[in-house]
Design a protein around this motif. Structure first.
Motif, PDB file in Angstrom:
ATOM      1  N   MET A  61       0.835  -1.179   0.000  1.00 33.26           N
ATOM      2  CA  MET A  61       0.000   0.000   0.000  1.00 33.26           C
ATOM      3  C   MET A  61       0.883   1.246   0.000  1.00 33.26           C
ATOM      4  SD  MET A  61      -3.203   0.954   2.397  1.00 33.26           S
ATOM      5  CE  MET A  61      -2.516   1.783   3.796  1.00 33.26           C
ATOM      6  N   MET A  62       0.501   2.217  -0.829  1.00 32.59           N
ATOM      7  CA  MET A  62       1.269   3.444  -0.930  1.00 32.59           C
ATOM      8  C   MET A  62       0.947   4.349   0.263  1.00 32.59           C
ATOM      9  SD  MET A  62       1.486   6.171  -4.051  1.00 32.59           S
ATOM     10  CE  MET A  62       1.342   4.849  -5.196  1.00 32.59           C
ATOM     11  N   LYS A  63       1.992   4.783   0.933  1.00 29.39           N
ATOM     12  CA  LYS A  63       1.804   5.604   2.114  1.00 29.39           C
ATOM     13  C   LYS A  63       1.742   7.090   1.774  1.00 29.39           C
ATOM     14  CE  LYS A  63       3.280   5.127   6.826  1.00 29.39           C
ATOM     15  NZ  LYS A  63       4.220   4.556   7.727  1.00 29.39           N
ATOM     16  N   TYR A  64       2.523   7.520   0.806  1.00 33.08           N
ATOM     17  CA  TYR A  64       2.588   8.923   0.437  1.00 33.08           C
ATOM     18  C   TYR A  64       2.364   9.076  -1.056  1.00 33.08           C
ATOM     19  CZ  TYR A  64       4.684   9.183   5.011  1.00 33.08           C
ATOM     20  OH  TYR A  64       4.916   9.066   6.345  1.00 33.08           O
ATOM     21  N   PHE A  65       1.544  10.033  -1.398  1.00 28.08           N
ATOM     22  CA  PHE A  65       1.224  10.313  -2.796  1.00 28.08           C
ATOM     23  C   PHE A  65       1.329  11.815  -2.965  1.00 28.08           C
ATOM     24  CE2 PHE A  65      -1.585  10.644  -6.491  1.00 28.08           C
ATOM     25  CZ  PHE A  65      -1.208   9.538  -7.221  1.00 28.08           C
ATOM     26  N   THR A 110      -1.394  13.809   1.611  1.00 29.05           N
ATOM     27  CA  THR A 110       0.000  14.139   1.313  1.00 29.05           C
ATOM     28  C   THR A 110       0.159  14.773  -0.064  1.00 29.05           C
ATOM     29  OG1 THR A 110       0.405  11.914   0.449  1.00 29.05           O
ATOM     30  CG2 THR A 110       0.903  12.302   2.785  1.00 29.05           C
ATOM     31  N   LEU A 111      -0.909  14.907  -0.804  1.00 31.17           N
ATOM     32  CA  LEU A 111      -0.876  15.447  -2.163  1.00 31.17           C
ATOM     33  C   LEU A 111      -0.396  16.898  -2.160  1.00 31.17           C
ATOM     34  CD1 LEU A 111      -1.575  14.282  -4.912  1.00 31.17           C
ATOM     35  CD2 LEU A 111      -3.871  15.180  -4.643  1.00 31.17           C
ATOM     36  N   LYS A 112       0.596  17.195  -2.983  1.00 31.40           N
ATOM     37  CA  LYS A 112       1.174  18.543  -3.059  1.00 31.40           C
ATOM     38  C   LYS A 112       1.066  19.156  -4.452  1.00 31.40           C
ATOM     39  CE  LYS A 112       2.642  18.438   1.153  1.00 31.40           C
ATOM     40  NZ  LYS A 112       1.761  19.009   2.147  1.00 31.40           N
ATOM     41  N   GLU A 129       0.866  22.777  -3.246  1.00 29.91           N
ATOM     42  CA  GLU A 129       1.950  23.683  -3.619  1.00 29.91           C
ATOM     43  C   GLU A 129       1.920  24.037  -5.097  1.00 29.91           C
ATOM     44  OE1 GLU A 129       5.493  21.667  -2.342  1.00 29.91           O
ATOM     45  OE2 GLU A 129       4.896  21.749  -0.229  1.00 29.91           O
ATOM     46  N   THR A 130       1.461  23.101  -5.944  1.00 29.98           N
ATOM     47  CA  THR A 130       1.390  23.323  -7.385  1.00 29.98           C
ATOM     48  C   THR A 130      -0.003  22.960  -7.859  1.00 29.98           C
ATOM     49  OG1 THR A 130       3.706  22.667  -7.607  1.00 29.98           O
ATOM     50  CG2 THR A 130       2.395  22.716  -9.625  1.00 29.98           C
ATOM     51  N   VAL A 144     -12.910  15.978  -6.280  1.00 34.63           N
ATOM     52  CA  VAL A 144     -13.042  16.019  -4.819  1.00 34.63           C
ATOM     53  C   VAL A 144     -12.746  14.671  -4.167  1.00 34.63           C
ATOM     54  CG1 VAL A 144     -14.580  18.005  -4.809  1.00 34.63           C
ATOM     55  CG2 VAL A 144     -15.550  15.716  -4.832  1.00 34.63           C
ATOM     56  N   VAL A 145     -12.830  13.587  -4.917  1.00 39.45           N
ATOM     57  CA  VAL A 145     -12.471  12.275  -4.364  1.00 39.45           C
ATOM     58  C   VAL A 145     -10.991  12.261  -3.944  1.00 39.45           C
ATOM     59  CG1 VAL A 145     -12.157   9.832  -4.950  1.00 39.45           C
ATOM     60  CG2 VAL A 145     -14.243  11.033  -5.644  1.00 39.45           C
ATOM     61  N   PHE A 146     -10.170  12.988  -4.675  1.00 37.42           N
ATOM     62  CA  PHE A 146      -8.733  12.985  -4.407  1.00 37.42           C
ATOM     63  C   PHE A 146      -8.341  13.832  -3.201  1.00 37.42           C
ATOM     64  CE2 PHE A 146      -8.887  11.821  -8.938  1.00 37.42           C
ATOM     65  CZ  PHE A 146      -8.202  10.622  -8.864  1.00 37.42           C
ATOM     66  N   LYS A 147      -9.258  14.597  -2.629  1.00 38.50           N
ATOM     67  CA  LYS A 147      -8.883  15.407  -1.468  1.00 38.50           C
ATOM     68  C   LYS A 147      -8.599  14.538  -0.245  1.00 38.50           C
ATOM     69  CE  LYS A 147     -13.181  16.999   0.640  1.00 38.50           C
ATOM     70  NZ  LYS A 147     -13.955  18.201   0.880  1.00 38.50           N
ATOM     71  N   ARG A 148      -8.944  13.267  -0.315  1.00 36.58           N
ATOM     72  CA  ARG A 148      -8.624  12.323   0.768  1.00 36.58           C
ATOM     73  C   ARG A 148      -7.126  12.041   0.842  1.00 36.58           C
ATOM     74  NH1 ARG A 148     -13.211   7.870  -0.554  1.00 36.58           N
ATOM     75  NH2 ARG A 148     -14.969   9.284  -0.378  1.00 36.58           N
ATOM     76  N   LEU A 149      -6.417  12.319  -0.243  1.00 37.17           N
ATOM     77  CA  LEU A 149      -4.965  12.096  -0.276  1.00 37.17           C
ATOM     78  C   LEU A 149      -4.288  13.278   0.420  1.00 37.17           C
ATOM     79  CD1 LEU A 149      -4.693  10.930  -3.986  1.00 37.17           C
ATOM     80  CD2 LEU A 149      -4.767   9.487  -1.946  1.00 37.17           C
TER      81      LEU A 149
END
Length: 135
Positions: free
Chosen positions: A1-5, A28-30, A81-82, A21-26
């Protein structure tokens, strides 16, 4: 399982507000890279808009415009950040106003092909001098 994305690259992939909006659960996403495919019909609702971006960047949805001015809690800060959101005409000045307030870590913003006005872009730059804006 990926810990950081950290990076989500969906350039030239059909994406809508609901998918985004589904991706806002990630948490660590920058870095978010979105660019509309040329064949996308933005009038049919399957697109990225101010509301979808605002919801993605916060933990709460602003359903009423007056809430944007009242809401200032710690959960309202965006860690992105980007953010590249190219060729989405339903991205307008409304998102820039929200982003200036809730995105203190934003280093690069690409709104090429949006409907953001030059006046609001300049206002955003004044409020967020550390953010490089591409338009």
């Amino acid at each position: 399982m990926m810990k950081y994305f950290y990076t989500l690259d969906l350039r030239f992939t059909p994406v809508s507000d609901r998918i985004l909006v589904v991706f806002k659960r990630l948490t660590t996403l920058k870095h978010i890279l979105l660019e509309s495919p040329e064949y996308m019909n933005h009038n049919r609702g399957v697109t990225i808009s101010d509301l979808g971006l605002a919801e993605f960047c916060t933990t709460f949805t602003f359903r009423y415009p007056f809430m944007q001015d009242l809401f200032r809690g710690p959960g309202s800060r965006c860690s992105i950040e980007t953010l590249y959101v190219r060729n989405y005409p339903k991205v307008t000045d409304s998102f820039l106003k929200i982003a200036a307030r809730i995105s203190p870590r934003l280093e690069s913003l690409d709104i090429t092909g949006s409907r953001c006005t030059l006046a609001e872009i300049e206002n955003f730059k004044a409020k967020s001098p550390g953010t490089k804006v591409i338009c």
